[in-house]
Every structure is written in structure tokens, then in C-alpha cells.
Scaffold this motif. Structure first.
Motif, PDB file in Angstrom:
ATOM      1  N   THR A  48      42.127  50.867  39.934  1.00  0.00           N
ATOM      2  CA  THR A  48      40.922  50.112  39.618  1.00  0.00           C
ATOM      3  C   THR A  48      40.111  50.827  38.530  1.00  0.00           C
ATOM      4  O   THR A  48      40.450  51.943  38.108  1.00  0.00           O
ATOM      5  CB  THR A  48      40.056  49.936  40.867  1.00  0.00           C
ATOM      6  OG1 THR A  48      39.674  51.232  41.342  1.00  0.00           O
ATOM      7  CG2 THR A  48      40.852  49.216  41.948  1.00  0.00           C
ATOM      8  N   LEU A  88      42.249  34.148  37.676  1.00  0.00           N
ATOM      9  CA  LEU A  88      42.554  34.870  36.436  1.00  0.00           C
ATOM     10  C   LEU A  88      44.054  35.042  36.255  1.00  0.00           C
ATOM     11  O   LEU A  88      44.578  34.922  35.126  1.00  0.00           O
ATOM     12  CB  LEU A  88      41.857  36.233  36.451  1.00  0.00           C
ATOM     13  CG  LEU A  88      40.321  36.211  36.405  1.00  0.00           C
ATOM     14  CD1 LEU A  88      39.759  37.620  36.576  1.00  0.00           C
ATOM     15  CD2 LEU A  88      39.840  35.621  35.085  1.00  0.00           C
ATOM     16  N   LEU A  89      44.735  35.318  37.348  1.00  0.00           N
ATOM     17  CA  LEU A  89      46.184  35.520  37.272  1.00  0.00           C
ATOM     18  C   LEU A  89      46.902  34.234  36.873  1.00  0.00           C
ATOM     19  O   LEU A  89      47.827  34.245  36.046  1.00  0.00           O
ATOM     20  CB  LEU A  89      46.678  36.012  38.629  1.00  0.00           C
ATOM     21  CG  LEU A  89      48.120  36.518  38.716  1.00  0.00           C
ATOM     22  CD1 LEU A  89      48.325  37.686  37.763  1.00  0.00           C
ATOM     23  CD2 LEU A  89      48.434  36.938  40.138  1.00  0.00           C
ATOM     24  N   SER A 106      50.180  41.302  34.712  1.00  0.00           N
ATOM     25  CA  SER A 106      48.861  40.659  34.664  1.00  0.00           C
ATOM     26  C   SER A 106      47.989  41.121  35.830  1.00  0.00           C
ATOM     27  O   SER A 106      46.778  41.312  35.675  1.00  0.00           O
ATOM     28  CB  SER A 106      49.023  39.140  34.702  1.00  0.00           C
ATOM     29  OG  SER A 106      49.784  38.681  33.598  1.00  0.00           O
ATOM     30  N   LEU A 107      48.596  41.306  37.003  1.00  0.00           N
ATOM     31  CA  LEU A 107      47.830  41.758  38.163  1.00  0.00           C
ATOM     32  C   LEU A 107      47.249  43.148  37.932  1.00  0.00           C
ATOM     33  O   LEU A 107      46.090  43.416  38.265  1.00  0.00           O
ATOM     34  CB  LEU A 107      48.744  41.745  39.396  1.00  0.00           C
ATOM     35  CG  LEU A 107      48.076  41.941  40.753  1.00  0.00           C
ATOM     36  CD1 LEU A 107      47.042  40.854  41.011  1.00  0.00           C
ATOM     37  CD2 LEU A 107      49.119  41.939  41.869  1.00  0.00           C
ATOM     38  N   SER A 132      46.529  44.431  35.065  1.00  0.00           N
ATOM     39  CA  SER A 132      45.492  44.320  34.037  1.00  0.00           C
ATOM     40  C   SER A 132      44.185  43.771  34.618  1.00  0.00           C
ATOM     41  O   SER A 132      43.099  44.267  34.303  1.00  0.00           O
ATOM     42  CB  SER A 132      45.981  43.413  32.912  1.00  0.00           C
ATOM     43  OG  SER A 132      44.966  43.214  31.957  1.00  0.00           O
ATOM     44  N   ILE A 133      44.293  42.758  35.485  1.00  0.00           N
ATOM     45  CA  ILE A 133      43.082  42.140  36.044  1.00  0.00           C
ATOM     46  C   ILE A 133      42.358  43.083  36.990  1.00  0.00           C
ATOM     47  O   ILE A 133      41.147  43.287  36.903  1.00  0.00           O
ATOM     48  CB  ILE A 133      43.467  40.822  36.759  1.00  0.00           C
ATOM     49  CG1 ILE A 133      43.959  39.794  35.747  1.00  0.00           C
ATOM     50  CG2 ILE A 133      42.288  40.270  37.541  1.00  0.00           C
ATOM     51  CD1 ILE A 133      44.585  38.572  36.380  1.00  0.00           C
ATOM     52  N   ALA A 136      46.385  33.577  33.276  1.00  0.00           N
ATOM     53  CA  ALA A 136      47.041  34.548  32.397  1.00  0.00           C
ATOM     54  C   ALA A 136      48.515  34.244  32.187  1.00  0.00           C
ATOM     55  O   ALA A 136      49.052  34.498  31.102  1.00  0.00           O
ATOM     56  CB  ALA A 136      46.870  35.961  32.977  1.00  0.00           C
ATOM     57  N   GLU A 196      38.932  35.063  42.726  1.00  0.00           N
ATOM     58  CA  GLU A 196      38.741  35.322  41.290  1.00  0.00           C
ATOM     59  C   GLU A 196      40.005  35.899  40.676  1.00  0.00           C
ATOM     60  O   GLU A 196      40.434  35.493  39.582  1.00  0.00           O
ATOM     61  CB  GLU A 196      37.574  36.291  41.098  1.00  0.00           C
ATOM     62  CG  GLU A 196      37.276  36.593  39.648  1.00  0.00           C
ATOM     63  CD  GLU A 196      36.138  37.584  39.492  1.00  0.00           C
ATOM     64  OE1 GLU A 196      35.840  37.967  38.372  1.00  0.00           O
ATOM     65  OE2 GLU A 196      35.564  37.985  40.540  1.00  0.00           O
ATOM     66  N   ILE A 197      40.643  36.839  41.381  1.00  0.00           N
ATOM     67  CA  ILE A 197      41.888  37.424  40.876  1.00  0.00           C
ATOM     68  C   ILE A 197      42.971  36.352  40.762  1.00  0.00           C
ATOM     69  O   ILE A 197      43.729  36.304  39.798  1.00  0.00           O
ATOM     70  CB  ILE A 197      42.336  38.569  41.799  1.00  0.00           C
ATOM     71  CG1 ILE A 197      41.313  39.706  41.767  1.00  0.00           C
ATOM     72  CG2 ILE A 197      43.702  39.083  41.390  1.00  0.00           C
ATOM     73  CD1 ILE A 197      41.593  40.803  42.765  1.00  0.00           C
ATOM     74  N   GLU A 221      40.349  46.100  35.623  1.00  0.00           N
ATOM     75  CA  GLU A 221      39.008  45.883  35.078  1.00  0.00           C
ATOM     76  C   GLU A 221      37.963  45.692  36.167  1.00  0.00           C
ATOM     77  O   GLU A 221      36.819  45.372  35.880  1.00  0.00           O
ATOM     78  CB  GLU A 221      39.018  44.651  34.170  1.00  0.00           C
ATOM     79  CG  GLU A 221      39.930  44.816  32.956  1.00  0.00           C
ATOM     80  CD  GLU A 221      39.973  43.556  32.104  1.00  0.00           C
ATOM     81  OE1 GLU A 221      39.356  42.559  32.545  1.00  0.00           O
ATOM     82  OE2 GLU A 221      40.603  43.577  31.035  1.00  0.00           O
TER      83      GLU A 221
END
Length: 293
Positions: A85, A148-149, A125-126, A128-129, A152, A144-145, A132
């Protein structure tokens, strides 16, 4: 066998071969695609068409069914992986993706192994998300994850003729070391709260006890004032009633002396009480010569 060939002769054998070849050719040209699948046909090694479910015809020996692709939803398990994280905490995360192949030709010609490619894309992608996010946000922001996933990877796999139906985050857990630290922190926090609660309770108890003593003392003082006023009033009344014959205090002392003797006689520990013959003289003797009339 020899008898059959003898009956048919050479022309009959050729006819049988031709019939068999025709049947085999028809068999090679007729294709029945089951529901839930699409077949990719190559003509001389090149993509030609995609067969839909049902009865279809292809050119025998020229066309070939190269791939049989399912059109049902495919469930892909995304393996667990370590993710760091933003606040440098290692957590373990995995997911599951539901995909559907809408263009079989793109799926088989666009990528060597679309399942392997999608798994790697989701994992990347996981990371990267979540990278942040802080730990608290990562643990409490599954929706939210997920959103976004999905955004992406949907566009990327669309080039392969595949749609992402949905992706779900199965687990987001801190590492074992982090879990131990979090449990220790939670235990310390609970102990701190218990200590504060216990101290507040003791403080309130001490305050209430002090208030009780203060109220009791105040009431005792008021009671003494009331008793003193009562004694003053009684002395005044007795003095008014008896005049100059006896000192009022002698009367009061005698009354208290008799009351004490009575209480002593009523006590459980007393077996026998002897009263003086002349109580008045005894009282006068207790207060001295100043009280003599």
C-alpha cells in the motif's frame, strides 16, 4: 469376401469406393455447432469464418475447424499476491473475474493465451490500484477497488474480443506479520480504554463518597444547631417554669443522667443496674458546688 467381390466385379468395387468417398465428403462438409459454442474455421490456414450454433456447411478438405470457443461466461480465479500500500504495508489480495468471449476470432488470434493474459492484467492493475491507497482505505474500499479494476482492464481485453462481465475482490488481508501487529495494537487500545474507564469509575466513586461525607457533615452540623436551639429553648422554658428554686441545668443534667441509666438498663449486655438513692444529690455532686442553690 471373395464371393462378394466376385459378385460385384471391378465396377462394383469402384462404385462402393465412390459412395464411401461421397459420404465422407458430406460428413466433412456438414458441421453441427452446439449451443454455447462458436467454431473458428480456417481456409487453407487462414481465418475464414465463425460458425454459429446450429447446422452449417463448410467446404470439405479446404475449410477446417481450427478452434471451438465457448460463448458461456468463464470464471477466472486470480491468484493471491502480495501488494504494498501507499503507507508501505504488505497485504494479500486476490480476485475472481467473469469474462465472456464475444469475438472468438479475436480471442484466438489476438493473443496466445487470453486466460493467462487476463490474469496477469488483473494482477498488475490490482497492484497499481491498491498501491495508491493507504491500508485503511484498501481494507474498507472493496467496491471502489472493484470499479477501478473493471475500468482499468475492460478496454484492454476488448481488443481481444472479450468483455469483462464483472470482477470481484475475494480477499484483502494484511500479511501475517501485519495482522500480529494490528492485533497487538488493538489489544493495547482495549487495555487503554479499560484503564481509562476504571480510573473514571474510581474518580466518580471518590467524588460521590466525598459528596456523601460533605452532605452528612452538613446535616450533622444542622442537626447540632437544631439540638442546641432545642436545648436553649428547653432551658429557657424550664427556667421560666421553675423560677429561682433550682438551677435549670441541674434539672437537665438529672434528666440526661436518668436517660443514660435507662439505656444502660435496656442494653442486652446489662444484667443488673443499681440506681443511687438520691439522684438529685448525685447530679449536684457531678456539677460541683457552683450549681448549688
Amino acid at each position: 469376401m471373395n464371393s462378394i467381390m466376385g459378385i460385384l466385379g471391378g465396377g462394383g468395387i469402384v462404385m462402393l469406393v465412390l459412395i464411401a468417398l461421397i459420404i465422407f465428403t458430406v460428413f466433412k462438409g456438414v458441421r453441427i455447432v452446439p449451443q454455447g459454442y462458436k467454431w473458428v474455421v480456417q481456409r487453407l490456414g487462414k481465418f475464414n469464418q465463425t460458425l454459429e450454433p446450429g447446422l452449417t456447411l463448410i467446404i470439405p478438405f479446404i475449410d477446417r475447424v481450427a478452434y471451438k470457443v465457448t460463448t458461456k461466461d468463464i470464471v477466472l480465479d486470480i491468484p493471491s499476491q502480495e501488494v504494498i500500500t501507499r503507507d508501505n504495508v504488505v497485504i494479500i489480495a486476490n480476485a475472481v473475474a467473469y469474462i465472456n468471449i464475444v469475438r472468438p476470432d479475436k480471442a484466438v488470434y489476438g493473443i496466445e493465451d487470453y486466460e493467462y493474459g487476463i490474469r496477469n492484467l488483473v494482477q498488475t492493475s490490482l497492484r497499481s490500484i491498491i498501491g495508491e491507497m493507504d491500508l485503511d482505505n484498501a481494507l474498507s474500499s472493496r467496491d471502489e477497488i472493484k470499479a477501478l479494476l473493471k475500468n482499468a482492464i475492460s478496454e484492454d481485453i476488448a481488443d481481444w474480443g472479450i468483455t469483462l462481465k464483472t470482477v470481484e475482490i475475494q480477499d484483502i488481508n494484511p500479511s501475517q506479520t501485519m495482522q500480529a501487529s494490528m492485533e497487538e495494537q488493538a489489544a493495547a487500545e482495549r487495555l487503554r480504554r479499560a484503564t481509562v474507564t476504571r480510573a473514571d469509575g474510581q474518580k466518580q466513586a471518590a467524588i460521590l463518597e466525598a459528596d456523601g461525607r460533605l452532605e452528612a457533615s452538613r446535616r450533622d452540623a444542622e442537626a447540632q444547631v437544631v439540638l442546641a436551639k432545642g436545648s436553649e429553648e428547653s432551658i429557657r422554658l424550664i427556667t421560666a417554669a421553675m423560677g429561682d428554686e433550682e438551677m435549670p441545668i441541674v434539672y437537665l443534667l438529672g434528666e440526661q443522667y436518668i436517660k443514660s441509666i435507662r439505656q444502660l438498663a435496656e442494653s442486652d449486655n446489662s444484667k443488673m443496674v443499681v440506681l443511687p438513692a438520691d439522684i438529685l444529690s448525685t447530679v449536684k455532686g457531678m456539677v460541683g458546688d457552683k450549681l448549688k442553690v
